[in-house]
Motif scaffolding. Sequence first.
Motif, PDB file in Angstrom:
ATOM      1  N   SER A  29       1.064  -1.133   0.126  1.00 40.34           N
ATOM      2  CA  SER A  29       0.029  -0.078  -0.009  1.00 40.34           C
ATOM      3  C   SER A  29       0.824   1.302   0.156  1.00 40.34           C
ATOM      4  O   SER A  29       1.087   1.792   1.013  1.00 40.34           O
ATOM      5  N   PRO A  30       1.349   1.678  -1.176  1.00 41.10           N
ATOM      6  CA  PRO A  30       2.382   2.894  -1.054  1.00 41.10           C
ATOM      7  C   PRO A  30       1.495   4.163  -1.214  1.00 41.10           C
ATOM      8  O   PRO A  30       0.636   4.393  -1.202  1.00 41.10           O
ATOM      9  N   ASP A  31       2.348   5.023  -0.331  1.00 44.39           N
ATOM     10  CA  ASP A  31       1.659   6.183   0.030  1.00 44.39           C
ATOM     11  C   ASP A  31       1.797   7.113  -1.312  1.00 44.39           C
ATOM     12  O   ASP A  31       0.856   7.763  -1.612  1.00 44.39           O
ATOM     13  N   SER A  32       2.757   7.177  -1.865  1.00 45.49           N
ATOM     14  CA  SER A  32       3.360   8.133  -2.942  1.00 45.49           C
ATOM     15  C   SER A  32       3.437   7.266  -4.298  1.00 45.49           C
ATOM     16  O   SER A  32       4.098   6.351  -4.286  1.00 45.49           O
ATOM     17  N   MET A  33       2.590   7.718  -5.391  1.00 46.22           N
ATOM     18  CA  MET A  33       2.747   7.019  -6.604  1.00 46.22           C
ATOM     19  C   MET A  33       2.778   8.044  -7.672  1.00 46.22           C
ATOM     20  O   MET A  33       2.506   9.226  -7.517  1.00 46.22           O
ATOM     21  N   ALA A  34       3.500   7.530  -8.843  1.00 47.61           N
ATOM     22  CA  ALA A  34       3.530   8.679  -9.882  1.00 47.61           C
ATOM     23  C   ALA A  34       3.764   8.179 -11.306  1.00 47.61           C
ATOM     24  O   ALA A  34       3.891   6.718 -11.265  1.00 47.61           O
ATOM     25  N   ALA A  74      -8.474   1.419  -2.392  1.00 48.51           N
ATOM     26  CA  ALA A  74      -9.198  -0.087  -2.094  1.00 48.51           C
ATOM     27  C   ALA A  74      -8.329  -1.154  -2.647  1.00 48.51           C
ATOM     28  O   ALA A  74      -7.978  -2.078  -1.688  1.00 48.51           O
ATOM     29  N   ASN A  75      -7.834  -0.924  -3.714  1.00 49.19           N
ATOM     30  CA  ASN A  75      -6.717  -2.110  -4.506  1.00 49.19           C
ATOM     31  C   ASN A  75      -5.421  -1.475  -4.704  1.00 49.19           C
ATOM     32  O   ASN A  75      -4.747  -2.066  -5.338  1.00 49.19           O
ATOM     33  N   ASN A  98       6.457   4.522  -3.891  1.00 49.46           N
ATOM     34  CA  ASN A  98       7.225   4.428  -2.811  1.00 49.46           C
ATOM     35  C   ASN A  98       6.293   4.429  -1.271  1.00 49.46           C
ATOM     36  O   ASN A  98       5.304   5.052  -1.442  1.00 49.46           O
ATOM     37  N   GLY A  99       6.962   3.493  -0.726  1.00 46.84           N
ATOM     38  CA  GLY A  99       5.957   2.892   0.129  1.00 46.84           C
ATOM     39  C   GLY A  99       5.764   4.157   1.374  1.00 46.84           C
ATOM     40  O   GLY A  99       4.485   4.081   1.842  1.00 46.84           O
ATOM     41  N   ASN A 100       6.794   4.932   1.492  1.00 53.26           N
ATOM     42  CA  ASN A 100       6.580   6.026   2.523  1.00 53.26           C
ATOM     43  C   ASN A 100       5.949   7.192   1.978  1.00 53.26           C
ATOM     44  O   ASN A 100       6.172   7.373   0.645  1.00 53.26           O
ATOM     45  N   ARG A 101       5.817   8.159   2.379  1.00 50.98           N
ATOM     46  CA  ARG A 101       5.369   9.441   1.973  1.00 50.98           C
ATOM     47  C   ARG A 101       6.679  10.158   1.518  1.00 50.98           C
ATOM     48  O   ARG A 101       7.380  10.514   2.181  1.00 50.98           O
ATOM     49  N   LEU A 102       6.590  10.831   0.131  1.00 44.62           N
ATOM     50  CA  LEU A 102       7.673  11.613  -0.421  1.00 44.62           C
ATOM     51  C   LEU A 102       7.631  12.903   0.114  1.00 44.62           C
ATOM     52  O   LEU A 102       6.533  13.414  -0.091  1.00 44.62           O
ATOM     53  N   VAL A 103       8.777  13.528   0.385  1.00 44.52           N
ATOM     54  CA  VAL A 103       8.204  15.073   0.670  1.00 44.52           C
ATOM     55  C   VAL A 103       8.432  15.565  -0.693  1.00 44.52           C
ATOM     56  O   VAL A 103       8.503  14.958  -1.960  1.00 44.52           O
ATOM     57  N   LEU A 104       7.706  16.845  -0.609  1.00 43.48           N
ATOM     58  CA  LEU A 104       7.177  17.399  -1.876  1.00 43.48           C
ATOM     59  C   LEU A 104       8.308  17.883  -2.826  1.00 43.48           C
ATOM     60  O   LEU A 104       8.015  17.780  -4.110  1.00 43.48           O
ATOM     61  N   SER A 105       9.242  18.007  -2.458  1.00 43.45           N
ATOM     62  CA  SER A 105      10.525  18.403  -3.346  1.00 43.45           C
ATOM     63  C   SER A 105      10.854  17.202  -4.178  1.00 43.45           C
ATOM     64  O   SER A 105      11.750  17.121  -5.092  1.00 43.45           O
ATOM     65  N   ALA A 106      10.537  15.824  -3.529  1.00 46.61           N
ATOM     66  CA  ALA A 106      10.968  14.576  -4.439  1.00 46.61           C
ATOM     67  C   ALA A 106      10.043  14.113  -5.282  1.00 46.61           C
ATOM     68  O   ALA A 106      10.335  13.259  -5.917  1.00 46.61           O
TER      69      ALA A 106
END
Length: 125
Positions: A29-34, A74-75, A98-106
Amino acid sequence: VQLQASGGGVVQPGGSLRLSCAPSAPTFSPDSMAWFRQAAGKEREFVAAIRRSDPNRYYADSVKGRFTIAKDNANNTLYLQMNSVKPEDTAVYYCAANGNRLVLSAVRTLRYPYWGQGTLVTVSS
């Protein structure tokens, strides 16, 4: 963990396409995706990003107003709705997480540890 990207294909200028990206592990369940893209002979570039619990969406200037990033929590599936596509949108599109939250600059950088295999989008008449 692998990311499975799909939905690429050939589309005419002005048309629409929707890309999807799902993790191979349902518990991931990644926090940040792109989404990123890479055209032939060019470097990989940022397209759009999203973070959990962040109401903002982040876009490259070249796609702002035409592309929409969304995530089904949900998925954990990531989407990229591409409207009014142009020939210059032709590229291999990659999803990243990224599993954790990336900082805005990243969020606009390549600093994502997990990547999909890429799906080719060709905009041509």
